[in-house]
Design a protein around this motif. Structure first.
Motif, PDB file in Angstrom:
ATOM      1  N   ARG A  36      -4.708 -14.411  -5.762  1.00  0.00           N
ATOM      2  CA  ARG A  36      -5.025 -13.678  -6.101  1.00  0.00           C
ATOM      3  C   ARG A  36      -5.262 -13.396  -7.532  1.00  0.00           C
ATOM      4  O   ARG A  36      -5.635 -12.397  -7.954  1.00  0.00           O
ATOM      5  CB  ARG A  36      -4.377 -12.571  -5.236  1.00  0.00           C
ATOM      6  CG  ARG A  36      -4.207 -12.702  -3.770  1.00  0.00           C
ATOM      7  CD  ARG A  36      -5.867 -13.205  -3.070  1.00  0.00           C
ATOM      8  NE  ARG A  36      -5.659 -14.031  -2.129  1.00  0.00           N
ATOM      9  CZ  ARG A  36      -6.275 -13.355  -0.833  1.00  0.00           C
ATOM     10  NH1 ARG A  36      -5.281 -11.841  -0.780  1.00  0.00           N
ATOM     11  NH2 ARG A  36      -5.759 -14.493   0.458  1.00  0.00           N
ATOM     12  N   ARG A  37      -4.128 -13.970  -8.550  1.00  0.00           N
ATOM     13  CA  ARG A  37      -4.043 -13.615  -9.871  1.00  0.00           C
ATOM     14  C   ARG A  37      -3.105 -12.086 -10.224  1.00  0.00           C
ATOM     15  O   ARG A  37      -3.482 -11.336 -10.774  1.00  0.00           O
ATOM     16  CB  ARG A  37      -5.400 -14.029 -10.827  1.00  0.00           C
ATOM     17  CG  ARG A  37      -5.686 -14.829 -10.265  1.00  0.00           C
ATOM     18  CD  ARG A  37      -7.107 -15.609 -11.136  1.00  0.00           C
ATOM     19  NE  ARG A  37      -7.441 -16.913 -11.551  1.00  0.00           N
ATOM     20  CZ  ARG A  37      -8.246 -17.132 -11.937  1.00  0.00           C
ATOM     21  NH1 ARG A  37      -8.773 -16.734 -13.196  1.00  0.00           N
ATOM     22  NH2 ARG A  37      -8.139 -18.771 -12.514  1.00  0.00           N
ATOM     23  N   ALA A  63      -2.519  -3.345  -7.061  1.00  0.00           N
ATOM     24  CA  ALA A  63      -2.961  -4.366  -6.806  1.00  0.00           C
ATOM     25  C   ALA A  63      -2.949  -5.120  -6.410  1.00  0.00           C
ATOM     26  O   ALA A  63      -3.366  -6.408  -5.248  1.00  0.00           O
ATOM     27  CB  ALA A  63      -4.231  -4.775  -8.423  1.00  0.00           C
ATOM     28  N   LEU A  64      -1.485  -5.842  -6.640  1.00  0.00           N
ATOM     29  CA  LEU A  64      -1.048  -6.644  -5.613  1.00  0.00           C
ATOM     30  C   LEU A  64      -0.351  -6.262  -4.206  1.00  0.00           C
ATOM     31  O   LEU A  64      -1.602  -7.212  -3.313  1.00  0.00           O
ATOM     32  CB  LEU A  64       0.362  -6.780  -6.263  1.00  0.00           C
ATOM     33  CG  LEU A  64       1.585  -7.887  -5.846  1.00  0.00           C
ATOM     34  CD1 LEU A  64       1.024  -9.114  -5.436  1.00  0.00           C
ATOM     35  CD2 LEU A  64       2.725  -8.073  -6.549  1.00  0.00           C
ATOM     36  N   VAL A  65      -0.329  -4.860  -4.001  1.00  0.00           N
ATOM     37  CA  VAL A  65      -0.078  -4.585  -3.076  1.00  0.00           C
ATOM     38  C   VAL A  65      -1.120  -4.803  -1.565  1.00  0.00           C
ATOM     39  O   VAL A  65      -0.890  -5.221  -0.301  1.00  0.00           O
ATOM     40  CB  VAL A  65       0.901  -3.260  -2.970  1.00  0.00           C
ATOM     41  CG1 VAL A  65       1.150  -3.077  -1.102  1.00  0.00           C
ATOM     42  CG2 VAL A  65       2.226  -3.317  -3.349  1.00  0.00           C
ATOM     43  N   LYS A  66      -1.659  -4.421  -2.671  1.00  0.00           N
ATOM     44  CA  LYS A  66      -3.096  -4.709  -1.639  1.00  0.00           C
ATOM     45  C   LYS A  66      -3.666  -6.014  -1.081  1.00  0.00           C
ATOM     46  O   LYS A  66      -4.323  -6.557   0.072  1.00  0.00           O
ATOM     47  CB  LYS A  66      -4.614  -4.171  -2.020  1.00  0.00           C
ATOM     48  CG  LYS A  66      -4.416  -2.409  -2.410  1.00  0.00           C
ATOM     49  CD  LYS A  66      -5.220  -1.843  -3.192  1.00  0.00           C
ATOM     50  CE  LYS A  66      -5.875  -1.224  -3.570  1.00  0.00           C
ATOM     51  NZ  LYS A  66      -7.233   0.379  -4.235  1.00  0.00           N
ATOM     52  N   VAL A  67      -2.951  -7.365  -1.596  1.00  0.00           N
ATOM     53  CA  VAL A  67      -3.662  -8.654  -1.595  1.00  0.00           C
ATOM     54  C   VAL A  67      -2.442  -9.064  -0.221  1.00  0.00           C
ATOM     55  O   VAL A  67      -2.182 -10.377  -0.423  1.00  0.00           O
ATOM     56  CB  VAL A  67      -4.170  -9.678  -2.401  1.00  0.00           C
ATOM     57  CG1 VAL A  67      -5.279  -8.647  -3.261  1.00  0.00           C
ATOM     58  CG2 VAL A  67      -2.642  -9.561  -2.851  1.00  0.00           C
ATOM     59  N   VAL A  72       0.024 -15.019   2.473  1.00  0.00           N
ATOM     60  CA  VAL A  72      -0.251 -15.014   1.194  1.00  0.00           C
ATOM     61  C   VAL A  72       0.605 -15.845   0.235  1.00  0.00           C
ATOM     62  O   VAL A  72       2.280 -15.373   0.406  1.00  0.00           O
ATOM     63  CB  VAL A  72      -0.661 -13.945   0.627  1.00  0.00           C
ATOM     64  CG1 VAL A  72      -0.441 -13.971  -1.013  1.00  0.00           C
ATOM     65  CG2 VAL A  72      -2.058 -13.113   1.144  1.00  0.00           C
ATOM     66  N   ARG A  73       0.172 -16.840  -0.605  1.00  0.00           N
ATOM     67  CA  ARG A  73       1.765 -17.565  -0.935  1.00  0.00           C
ATOM     68  C   ARG A  73       2.456 -16.652  -2.319  1.00  0.00           C
ATOM     69  O   ARG A  73       1.379 -16.612  -3.069  1.00  0.00           O
ATOM     70  CB  ARG A  73       1.084 -18.841  -1.169  1.00  0.00           C
ATOM     71  CG  ARG A  73       0.836 -20.202  -0.812  1.00  0.00           C
ATOM     72  CD  ARG A  73       0.425 -21.325  -1.139  1.00  0.00           C
ATOM     73  NE  ARG A  73      -0.468 -21.522  -2.351  1.00  0.00           N
ATOM     74  CZ  ARG A  73      -1.065 -22.525  -2.716  1.00  0.00           C
ATOM     75  NH1 ARG A  73       0.100 -23.308  -2.746  1.00  0.00           N
ATOM     76  NH2 ARG A  73      -1.951 -22.678  -3.444  1.00  0.00           N
ATOM     77  N   LEU A  74       2.812 -16.837  -2.325  1.00  0.00           N
ATOM     78  CA  LEU A  74       4.022 -15.974  -4.020  1.00  0.00           C
ATOM     79  C   LEU A  74       4.748 -17.082  -5.089  1.00  0.00           C
ATOM     80  O   LEU A  74       5.483 -17.865  -4.188  1.00  0.00           O
ATOM     81  CB  LEU A  74       4.857 -14.509  -2.876  1.00  0.00           C
ATOM     82  CG  LEU A  74       3.751 -13.868  -2.714  1.00  0.00           C
ATOM     83  CD1 LEU A  74       4.568 -12.889  -1.727  1.00  0.00           C
ATOM     84  CD2 LEU A  74       3.142 -12.928  -3.085  1.00  0.00           C
ATOM     85  N   THR A  75       4.660 -16.993  -6.091  1.00  0.00           N
ATOM     86  CA  THR A  75       6.027 -16.723  -6.913  1.00  0.00           C
ATOM     87  C   THR A  75       6.660 -16.039  -6.957  1.00  0.00           C
ATOM     88  O   THR A  75       6.336 -15.158  -7.866  1.00  0.00           O
ATOM     89  CB  THR A  75       5.701 -17.890  -8.457  1.00  0.00           C
ATOM     90  OG1 THR A  75       4.906 -18.969  -7.201  1.00  0.00           O
ATOM     91  CG2 THR A  75       7.000 -19.003  -8.994  1.00  0.00           C
ATOM     92  N   VAL A  76       7.975 -16.500  -7.567  1.00  0.00           N
ATOM     93  CA  VAL A  76       8.951 -15.305  -7.259  1.00  0.00           C
ATOM     94  C   VAL A  76      10.284 -15.892  -9.143  1.00  0.00           C
ATOM     95  O   VAL A  76      10.269 -16.645  -7.951  1.00  0.00           O
ATOM     96  CB  VAL A  76       9.780 -14.477  -6.462  1.00  0.00           C
ATOM     97  CG1 VAL A  76      10.754 -14.021  -6.306  1.00  0.00           C
ATOM     98  CG2 VAL A  76       8.530 -14.093  -5.075  1.00  0.00           C
ATOM     99  N   SER A  77      10.239 -15.059  -9.476  1.00  0.00           N
ATOM    100  CA  SER A  77      11.164 -15.301 -10.575  1.00  0.00           C
ATOM    101  C   SER A  77      11.961 -14.280 -10.743  1.00  0.00           C
ATOM    102  O   SER A  77      11.603 -13.418 -11.195  1.00  0.00           O
ATOM    103  CB  SER A  77      10.112 -16.108 -11.472  1.00  0.00           C
ATOM    104  OG  SER A  77       9.208 -14.908 -12.261  1.00  0.00           O
ATOM    105  N   CYS A  90       5.750 -17.397   0.972  1.00  0.00           N
ATOM    106  CA  CYS A  90       4.945 -16.602   1.427  1.00  0.00           C
ATOM    107  C   CYS A  90       4.960 -15.323   2.057  1.00  0.00           C
ATOM    108  O   CYS A  90       6.127 -15.440   2.905  1.00  0.00           O
ATOM    109  CB  CYS A  90       3.669 -18.048   2.157  1.00  0.00           C
ATOM    110  SG  CYS A  90       4.656 -18.475   3.808  1.00  0.00           S
ATOM    111  N   VAL A  91       3.946 -14.247   2.275  1.00  0.00           N
ATOM    112  CA  VAL A  91       4.211 -13.038   3.386  1.00  0.00           C
ATOM    113  C   VAL A  91       3.812 -13.808   4.686  1.00  0.00           C
ATOM    114  O   VAL A  91       3.313 -14.245   5.387  1.00  0.00           O
ATOM    115  CB  VAL A  91       3.004 -12.451   2.963  1.00  0.00           C
ATOM    116  CG1 VAL A  91       3.217 -10.946   3.950  1.00  0.00           C
ATOM    117  CG2 VAL A  91       3.236 -12.038   1.563  1.00  0.00           C
TER     118      VAL A  91
END
Length: 251
Positions: A36-37, A63-67, A72-77, A90-91
């Motif tokens: 979703r960028r 904008a992130l919260v809406k998607v 949904v895949r996520l990268t956390v750093s 992922c969520v």
């Protein structure tokens, strides 16, 4: 996730220890949805090893919260004591925990924790406003063995520019002043540190390295922060994440 296989941690108990340390230090984490960028800052609320979930605070970017839908895949750093931490997840759902809205994500298969002695450092762009007002205190934390104690003038306030930053310390460029040459082990009080629009006051530090630059009058001092307050630690972590993200965008 790009990584060195030697830094991957797959043991769930070790992962839980790192997640708990991130929680207890209230470390800020960058949550990025690559498909979703969109990205935003968050924190770990609770690692639930038994339930195989990690509960996060709702990110600060609308904008992130809406998607943030299921799957949904996520990268956390982020950074733990200056050392990079990164994992993919992922969520699962949005829900409630102790009366607060949280984001539940799948416990990761692997966690990239680059355990190393030196803290992760980022350069401060030349175009970014930055200055340090500091002076040497009348004591040294680790004077060389056999060297006599030397009093210094606390009224001699220096102004320098920070060149790079980590959660453990920073480097600053310093015009040498005759009769007030800093030594390794000197205690330093940073009256004011300003980087961009952020300001910190009265940070205690210790000189850990000295490097001669272009001329003998220009030095680069490496200083180690001592006893950072929780608020200073959090705000420095946030700035490091922002600088790291800006640097990545310029590549």
């Amino acid at each position: 996730m790009t990584h060195n296989s030697s830094t991957l941690i797959r043991n769930r108990k070790r992962q839980a220890g790192i997640f708990n340390a991130l929680k207890q230090s209230r470390s800020l984490l960058m949550m990025y949805a690559p498909e979703r960028r969109q990205q935003g800052l968050t924190q770990i609320i609770e690692p639930d090893l038994d339930g195989e979930e990690v509960l996060f605070d709702i990110p600060n970017d609308e904008a992130l919260v809406k998607v943030l839908e299921e799957g949904v895949r996520l990268t956390v750093s982020g950074l733990l004591q200056g050392v990079p931490v990164r994992f993919d997840t992922c969520v699962i759902r949005r829900g409630q925990y102790d009366g607060e809205e949280v984001l539940a994500c799948r416990w990761p298969d692997a966690l990239d924790y680059q355990q190393r002695r030196n803290a992760f450092r980022v350069q401060i762009p030349r175009g970014m406003d930055g200055h340090v007002l500091w002076f040497r205190e009348r004591r040294r934390y680790h004077p060389p063995a056999g060297e006599a104690q030397v009093d210094v003038d606390e009224d001699l306030l220096h102004e320098s520019r920070p060149s790079d930053l980590s959660i453990q310390g920073m480097c600053l460029e310093y015009e040498a002043v005759e009769g007030d040459d800093p030594q390794i082990g000197d205690a330093v009080l940073i009256r004011e540190l300003r980087i961009g629009n952020q300001l910190w006051s009265d940070l205690r530090a210790e000189v850990r390295s000295i490097q001669v630059l272009e001329s003998r009058s220009l030095l680069r001092l490496g200083v180690l922060f001592l006893e950072l307050s929780p608020s200073a630690d959090r705000s420095l972590n946030r700035l490091l994440m922002e600088l790291q993200h800006d640097a990545a965008r310029r590549l």
